[in-house]
Design a protein around this motif. Structure first.
Motif, short mmCIF file in Angstrom:
data_model
loop_
_atom_site.label_atom_id
_atom_site.label_comp_id
_atom_site.label_asym_id
_atom_site.label_seq_id
_atom_site.Cartn_x
_atom_site.Cartn_y
_atom_site.Cartn_z
N GLY A 205 78.64 -85.60 -23.60
CA GLY A 205 78.40 -85.21 -24.97
C GLY A 205 79.61 -85.52 -25.82
O GLY A 205 80.69 -85.80 -25.32
N THR B 11 82.34 -84.30 -28.72
CA THR B 11 83.02 -83.05 -29.04
C THR B 11 82.93 -82.82 -30.53
O THR B 11 82.77 -83.75 -31.32
CB THR B 11 84.49 -83.11 -28.61
OG1 THR B 11 85.12 -84.21 -29.26
CG2 THR B 11 84.61 -83.26 -27.11
N ALA C 89 82.25 -79.46 -33.63
CA ALA C 89 81.35 -78.41 -34.04
C ALA C 89 80.11 -78.94 -34.73
O ALA C 89 79.12 -78.22 -34.86
CB ALA C 89 82.08 -77.44 -34.97
N GLN D 120 78.16 -81.22 -33.59
CA GLN D 120 77.21 -81.67 -32.57
C GLN D 120 76.29 -80.50 -32.18
O GLN D 120 76.71 -79.35 -32.19
CB GLN D 120 77.94 -82.17 -31.33
CG GLN D 120 78.83 -83.36 -31.58
CD GLN D 120 78.03 -84.58 -32.01
OE1 GLN D 120 76.95 -84.82 -31.51
NE2 GLN D 120 78.57 -85.32 -32.97
N ASP E 101 74.69 -80.75 -26.53
CA ASP E 101 75.40 -82.01 -26.37
C ASP E 101 76.92 -81.88 -26.36
O ASP E 101 77.62 -82.87 -26.25
CB ASP E 101 75.00 -82.98 -27.49
CG ASP E 101 73.54 -83.39 -27.38
OD1 ASP E 101 72.98 -83.30 -26.28
OD2 ASP E 101 72.97 -83.80 -28.41
N ARG E 102 77.44 -80.68 -26.49
CA ARG E 102 78.89 -80.49 -26.51
C ARG E 102 79.41 -80.39 -25.08
O ARG E 102 79.22 -79.41 -24.40
CB ARG E 102 79.26 -79.20 -27.26
CG ARG E 102 78.93 -79.26 -28.72
CD ARG E 102 79.36 -77.99 -29.42
NE ARG E 102 78.64 -77.86 -30.68
CZ ARG E 102 78.59 -76.77 -31.38
NH1 ARG E 102 79.21 -75.68 -30.97
NH2 ARG E 102 77.91 -76.73 -32.50
#
Length: 166
Positions: free
Chosen positions: A29, A31, A33, A35, A39-40
């Motif tokens: 994913g 990185t 906020a 996203q 997915d993070r």
């Protein structure tokens, strides 16, 4: 969603402690906020996870007595009797894991009297289902080798103390 690649394992015998631990990144994913939460970060699965899942799934099938070759089973039997020892669920399992796919080799001992082809088919189906459901990897093949047949007499059952010769 992007996929990060990891080293491809070749004939990994991690369950027997003879090989290095390999991991396969299943999802990667971005990185930040901005996203979406799922997915993070990224997800990596060690090859030993595939080995254990496949070993447990194979042992669930009626007719499978044990797994592994002769020497492997002998060492496993000794290890199981040692206080504090844990059974090796990966004995008799070898995996090859790629980016999104895996191939699995299984060595089985079946009970005498069960149709070997039926047991092999059931093992194959259960292993594929469990590995794909739990790990998310696509299983491209499961090769089953039947190394031995367990006879009831080997457990001491049915052994007569009567001698045929006087």
């Amino acid at each position: 969603m992007t996929t990060h690649t990891a080293p491809v394992a070749k004939d990994v015998s991690v369950a027997q402690g003879t090989g290095p631990t390999q991991t396969t990144a299943l999802s990667g994913g971005a990185t930040g906020a901005d996203q979406p939460a799922p997915d993070r970060g990224r997800t990596s699965i060690a090859d030993v996870v595939v080995v254990k899942v496949a070993g447990i799934a194979a042992r669930e099938i009626p007719g499978v007595y044990d797994m592994g070759g002769g020497l492997s089973r002998t060492i496993g039997a000794v290890r199981d009797r040692v206080p504090g020892g844990r059974p090796n669920v990966g004995r008799g399992v070898k995996v090859e894991v790629g980016e999104r796919q895996t191939a699995i080799d299984l060595d089985l001992v079946v009970e005498y009297g069960v149709p070997i082809t039926d047991v092999a088919r059931d093992v194959r189906e259960n292993v594929i289902s469990a590995v794909e459901r739990i790990t998310g990897l696509d299983v491209v093949e499961v090769n089953v080798t039947v190394n031995d047949v367990h006879l009831p007499e080997e457990d001491g059952e049915g052994q007569s103390t009567d001698s045929r010769v006087e």
